[in-house]
Each structure stands twice: as C-alpha cells, then as structure tokens.
Scaffold this motif. Structure first.
Motif, PDB file in Angstrom:
ATOM      1  N   PHE A 133       0.833  -1.196   0.000  1.00 24.67           N
ATOM      2  CA  PHE A 133       0.000   0.000   0.000  1.00 24.67           C
ATOM      3  C   PHE A 133       0.869   1.248   0.000  1.00 24.67           C
ATOM      4  CE2 PHE A 133      -2.199   3.406   2.287  1.00 24.67           C
ATOM      5  CZ  PHE A 133      -3.316   3.540   1.483  1.00 24.67           C
ATOM      6  N   HIS A 138      -2.487   4.981  -3.754  1.00 25.45           N
ATOM      7  CA  HIS A 138      -3.655   4.169  -3.425  1.00 25.45           C
ATOM      8  C   HIS A 138      -4.511   4.868  -2.372  1.00 25.45           C
ATOM      9  CE1 HIS A 138      -0.408   0.956  -4.237  1.00 25.45           C
ATOM     10  NE2 HIS A 138      -1.081   1.153  -5.365  1.00 25.45           N
ATOM     11  N   ALA A 140      -7.090   3.625   0.480  1.00 30.33           N
ATOM     12  CA  ALA A 140      -7.630   2.446   1.159  1.00 30.33           C
ATOM     13  C   ALA A 140      -9.108   2.663   1.437  1.00 30.33           C
ATOM     14  CB  ALA A 140      -6.867   2.185   2.450  1.00 30.33           C
ATOM     15  N   GLU A 143     -10.301  -2.737   4.975  1.00 26.25           N
ATOM     16  CA  GLU A 143      -9.271  -3.714   5.302  1.00 26.25           C
ATOM     17  C   GLU A 143      -9.864  -5.111   5.180  1.00 26.25           C
ATOM     18  OE1 GLU A 143      -6.288  -1.504   8.390  1.00 26.25           O
ATOM     19  OE2 GLU A 143      -8.074  -2.453   9.243  1.00 26.25           O
ATOM     20  N   VAL A 154      -2.036  -4.679  -0.970  1.00 33.11           N
ATOM     21  CA  VAL A 154      -3.303  -4.458  -1.673  1.00 33.11           C
ATOM     22  C   VAL A 154      -3.817  -5.820  -2.140  1.00 33.11           C
ATOM     23  CG1 VAL A 154      -4.408  -3.384  -3.669  1.00 33.11           C
ATOM     24  CG2 VAL A 154      -2.656  -2.129  -2.399  1.00 33.11           C
ATOM     25  N   VAL A 176      -7.078  -3.435   1.595  1.00 28.02           N
ATOM     26  CA  VAL A 176      -5.728  -3.729   2.078  1.00 28.02           C
ATOM     27  C   VAL A 176      -5.782  -4.873   3.083  1.00 28.02           C
ATOM     28  CG1 VAL A 176      -3.708  -2.734   3.215  1.00 28.02           C
ATOM     29  CG2 VAL A 176      -5.128  -1.306   1.764  1.00 28.02           C
ATOM     30  N   LYS A 178      -5.017  -7.200   6.280  1.00 32.71           N
ATOM     31  CA  LYS A 178      -4.783  -6.914   7.689  1.00 32.71           C
ATOM     32  C   LYS A 178      -4.599  -8.241   8.411  1.00 32.71           C
ATOM     33  CE  LYS A 178      -6.943  -4.980  11.754  1.00 32.71           C
ATOM     34  NZ  LYS A 178      -8.156  -4.433  12.323  1.00 32.71           N
TER      35      LYS A 178
END
Length: 194
Positions: A133, A138, A140, A143, A154, A176, A178
C-alpha cells in the motif's frame, strides 16, 4: 590683512595638508570598476541561464500535464463504459440477437479506444493488486482480514488508479490486507533483541 607686523612681500604660510585628499590612481579606479562590471555581467548571465532552464522546465510540464483535467474527465467516461460491460449478463453476450451483440462489441471497442488514446497521451494505470500500500498512489477503502498475505498489501482493487507522467490523476481505490505477517523486506530486518 589682519596681521599688522607682516611685511607686504611676505605671504602667510597656509597648511594645506589637512585639506588635501590622497590622489586615487585612475588605473586602479578603472580596474575596480571593471571588476565590479564583470561581476554584474556574470551574475546577469547566471540569472538568465537559470530563467531559461526554469522556463524550459515549465514548458515541458505544461506540455505533459496540460491535459490532466481532460484526462480525469475521460477516465469518468471510460469507467462508465467498463461498468456497463460488467453489468451485462454473460447470457446476453452469448445468446443475444445480432443487434445486442453488435452493441456490446461497440461498447468494448469504444472502451479499448479510449484506453489507447489515454495511454498515447501519457495516462497510465497505477499498479495496485499485490503491491505494498502506497498512500500517494492508493486510497484504502477497507481492510481485509487475511493472515496469508503480508499486512499492508493491496488485495483488492475497487477502482483502477491512473497517473500522467509522475503525477497521480486518480488514486486506485483498494482493499488492504490486515493481520498477516509484517511487510518488512528481508534486507531491512529489525533487531528485536535490543
């Protein structure tokens, strides 16, 4: 004559050493003036060269980025064509009548041509899927819990991003990862024993 004892043949002595300034050599004065003028000319030449370079850079930037506003607007139109193609059911593409198939082909060709023209003028897509990321490229949107992917990677692109030259026209809207392992490269290993 204020002195009554002075004879008419005697002239009074006058001390002129206090009123006389030392003589300035005209050659030295001209050399100093010449050095000053030479310095001024060199500074002016340097300023003009800097101005020329700055103007060339501004002209190049203007040529490169003048279409940025137009390109952003064209991206909106291209996105609309892409969304129209995505919502078409697969059976409409396969089993539709000749008119429907022609319409779909026309929309696909128009979208490809718009993408080609944007690329011709320096508008390129921003790589996002699978990349680390980057907040400059980008945006976001959400997540995604994914322990198999490094955190900050990503994992989904909601809307493609585009750049013109080295400037971002529109950031990629992304999901994104996590919860996965840290995204630190092996050569930047952190010593946690301290």
């Amino acid at each position: 004559m204020s002195d009554e004892n002075a004879s008419p043949d005697e002239t009074p002595e006058i001390d002129i050493s206090a009123d006389v300034t030392p003589e300035i050599d005209p050659v030295d004065a001209l050399r100093a003036e010449n050095a000053e003028l030479k310095d001024r000319v060199l500074r002016t030449i340097a300023e003009m060269e800097n101005l020329r370079k700055r103007t060339e850079r501004d002209v190049a930037d203007t040529r490169s980025y003048a279409i940025a506003g137009f390109a952003r607007d064209m991206l909106s139109a291209t996105d609309a064509l892409s969304r129209a193609l995505m919502v078409l059911p697969a059976e409409a593409r396969e089993s539709g009548d000749a008119t429907t198939k022609s319409l779909i082909e026309g929309i696909e060709m128009t979208e490809r041509e718009m993408q080609r023209l944007l690329a011709k003028h320096g508008v390129t897509p921003i790589e996002a899927d699978g990349q680390k990321f980057d907040p400059y490229k980008h945006q976001a949107m959400f997540e995604v819990p994914d322990p198999t992917r490094p955190e900050g990677t990503v994992v989904q692109v909601v809307q493609a991003g585009f750049a013109i030259g080295d400037r971002v026209l529109r950031p990629a809207m992304v999901g994104v990862a996590k919860g996965g392992p840290s995204h630190a490269p092996a050569d930047e290993a952190i010593d946690k024993s301290v």
